[in-house]
Motif scaffolding. Structure first.
Motif, mmCIF file in Angstrom:
data_model
loop_
_atom_site.group_PDB
_atom_site.id
_atom_site.type_symbol
_atom_site.label_atom_id
_atom_site.label_comp_id
_atom_site.label_asym_id
_atom_site.label_seq_id
_atom_site.Cartn_x
_atom_site.Cartn_y
_atom_site.Cartn_z
ATOM 1 N N GLN A 1 0.825 -1.211 0.000
ATOM 2 C CA GLN A 1 0.000 0.000 0.000
ATOM 3 C C GLN A 1 0.857 1.257 0.000
ATOM 4 O O GLN A 1 0.495 2.265 -0.606
ATOM 5 C CB GLN A 1 -0.921 0.004 1.216
ATOM 6 N N VAL A 2 1.995 1.205 0.694
ATOM 7 C CA VAL A 2 2.876 2.366 0.756
ATOM 8 C C VAL A 2 3.364 2.736 -0.644
ATOM 9 O O VAL A 2 3.544 3.917 -0.969
ATOM 10 C CB VAL A 2 4.063 2.093 1.703
ATOM 11 N N LEU A 3 3.542 1.733 -1.500
ATOM 12 C CA LEU A 3 3.960 1.999 -2.871
ATOM 13 C C LEU A 3 2.899 2.788 -3.631
ATOM 14 O O LEU A 3 3.209 3.499 -4.586
ATOM 15 C CB LEU A 3 4.244 0.680 -3.592
ATOM 16 N N LEU A 4 1.639 2.636 -3.227
ATOM 17 C CA LEU A 4 0.544 3.342 -3.888
ATOM 18 C C LEU A 4 0.237 4.660 -3.197
ATOM 19 O O LEU A 4 0.168 5.721 -3.824
ATOM 20 C CB LEU A 4 -0.716 2.450 -3.892
ATOM 21 N N THR A 5 0.018 4.602 -1.888
ATOM 22 C CA THR A 5 -0.301 5.794 -1.089
ATOM 23 C C THR A 5 0.357 5.642 0.274
ATOM 24 O O THR A 5 -0.036 4.780 1.058
ATOM 25 C CB THR A 5 -1.826 5.959 -0.908
ATOM 26 N N ASP A 6 1.337 6.494 0.573
ATOM 27 C CA ASP A 6 2.023 6.442 1.851
ATOM 28 C C ASP A 6 1.323 7.390 2.829
ATOM 29 O O ASP A 6 1.420 8.607 2.702
ATOM 30 C CB ASP A 6 3.486 6.844 1.685
ATOM 31 N N TYR A 7 0.601 6.786 3.798
ATOM 32 C CA TYR A 7 -0.149 7.586 4.756
ATOM 33 C C TYR A 7 0.719 8.080 5.915
ATOM 34 O O TYR A 7 0.213 8.761 6.802
ATOM 35 C CB TYR A 7 -1.309 6.759 5.328
ATOM 36 N N THR A 8 2.021 7.748 5.909
ATOM 37 C CA THR A 8 2.866 8.082 7.056
ATOM 38 C C THR A 8 2.882 9.575 7.327
ATOM 39 O O THR A 8 2.556 10.038 8.421
ATOM 40 C CB THR A 8 4.299 7.582 6.815
ATOM 41 N N GLU A 9 3.287 10.344 6.318
ATOM 42 C CA GLU A 9 3.387 11.795 6.506
ATOM 43 C C GLU A 9 2.015 12.405 6.763
ATOM 44 O O GLU A 9 1.862 13.296 7.598
ATOM 45 C CB GLU A 9 4.043 12.433 5.283
ATOM 46 N N PHE A 10 1.014 11.904 6.061
ATOM 47 C CA PHE A 10 -0.338 12.434 6.225
ATOM 48 C C PHE A 10 -0.829 12.233 7.657
ATOM 49 O O PHE A 10 -1.367 13.145 8.282
ATOM 50 C CB PHE A 10 -1.280 11.745 5.236
ATOM 51 N N CYS A 11 -0.630 11.018 8.197
ATOM 52 C CA CYS A 11 -1.077 10.733 9.565
ATOM 53 C C CYS A 11 -0.290 11.551 10.583
ATOM 54 O O CYS A 11 -0.839 11.977 11.604
ATOM 55 C CB CYS A 11 -0.940 9.239 9.869
ATOM 56 N N THR A 12 0.992 11.772 10.312
ATOM 57 C CA THR A 12 1.800 12.588 11.217
ATOM 58 C C THR A 12 1.263 14.009 11.283
ATOM 59 O O THR A 12 1.073 14.574 12.364
ATOM 60 C CB THR A 12 3.267 12.599 10.759
#
Length: 329
Positions: free
Chosen positions: A223-234
């Motif tokens: 999923q990270v390859l498609l949409t990385d929610y890491t920065e968004f969630c931070t």
């Protein structure tokens, strides 16, 4: 500028109706620390449970809260993957079954990171149009709720735009009624597809927990390859933290004095504690509200509609001893 015409009696009545709609929705919202509620209901035999429509939804919605209870408090935490499937795995060299295995493996890895128990329902509804339940799906859900009796349950919000998320909410409502779980605390959690309409509870987390959330999200490489929610969630967690602090400056957070100087959190996960409110919600559009109304005895229900709702299970929320549920794998 032309002078507006005077309000007629009928127009004044319309305005009054609109004002009454808002007046009946309750007082100004309050925020409370969700720990205060969870501490009273999450026990060794009553786990904190989150229903994840997709493998990465738990990490995005409530990774910090789940990790807090699973690792720091050593209380049972269960992540349930409702729909295990092959969609959104950008690996054309894999067949569908291998793609399913990839997502399930990512889900189990996330649960290991957060310290939660991994449960995979793999409902056949995933393969049906509209995620409609297939034969055996409803029995699997009912049996699981009757067997595990969650003390607290996190579900997607009623406003969620993703049909799989809304169906997950419906399955949760059915499971609660089937098991007669009157005392389960129901929380709606934020998802990218459905912001909370009325958040009323918060969970603060520090920098270490934030890094754990990032790690949990990165467990889902497909999923990270498609949409990385890491920065968004931070960014979202820090924005919620700022909003929580701002709210506390002008209002008293329910049940406690807020001392800004003593706060050390960097982010906040927001939740909505669900309570039955017939004046605020449309029962025909929210299955959780209907379930809460039934469980509270404020809405009628035909006892034949639930397999294990009975007077003998009304206090504990468990299936009567005469029945022998088979836990779903």
């Amino acid at each position: 500028m032309p002078t507006p015409p005077p309000l007629t009696a009928s127009m004044q009545a319309v305005f009054e109706q609109m004002i009454r709609v808002v007046r009946d929705t309750g007082s100004h919202g309050q925020l409370e620390d969700v720990r205060d509620r969870l501490n009273a209901v999450v026990k060794d035999d009553r786990p904190l449970t989150i229903l994840c429509p997709h493998a990465d939804d738990g990490a995005i919605t409530a990774a910090c809260l789940l990790h807090e209870y699973a690792v720091r408090r050593r209380l049972p935490v269960v992540e349930v993957l409702v729909f295990a499937g092959e969609r959104n795995v950008a690996a054309p060299w894999l067949n569908d079954q291998k793609k399913v295995s990839v997502r399930e493996s990512e889900f189990r890895l996330e649960c290991n990171v957060l310290g939660a128990e991994a449960v995979i329902w793999d409902l056949n509804a995933y393969r049906n149009p509209g995620y409609e339940p297939a034969p055996g799906d409803l029995e699997k859900v009912a049996d699981w709720f009757c067997t595990r009796t969650p003390g607290a349950l996190i579900v997607p919000p009623s406003s969620d735009a993703h049909l799989a998320h809304r169906m997950t909410r419906a399955y949760a409502a059915g499971g609660l009624v089937a098991a007669g779980l009157r005392d389960t605390l129901v929380l709606s959690g934020w998802t990218p597809w459905g912001p909370l309409s009325r958040p009323n509870a918060y969970f603060t987390y520090d920098g270490e927990a934030e890094r754990t959330k990032e790690w949990a999200i990165h467990c889902h490489a497909s999923q990270v390859l498609l949409t990385d929610y890491t920065e968004f969630c931070t960014h979202l967690g820090r924005a919620y933290a700022a909003l929580t602090r701002e709210w506390a400056e002008g209002h008293t957070i329910t049940g406690r004095a807020h001392k800004r100087a003593s706060e050390s959190f960097v982010g906040v996960e927001l939740f909505e504690i669900e309570t039955y409110n017939p004046s605020l919600f449309d029962m025909n559009r929210d299955p959780i509200q209907r379930a809460l109304g039934i469980l509270n005895g404020q809405l009628p229900v035909n006892p034949a509609d639930s397999s294990c709702l009975s007077s003998s299970s009304s206090q504990t929320g468990k299936r009567p001893a005469s029945e022998s549920p088979v836990p779903a794998s």
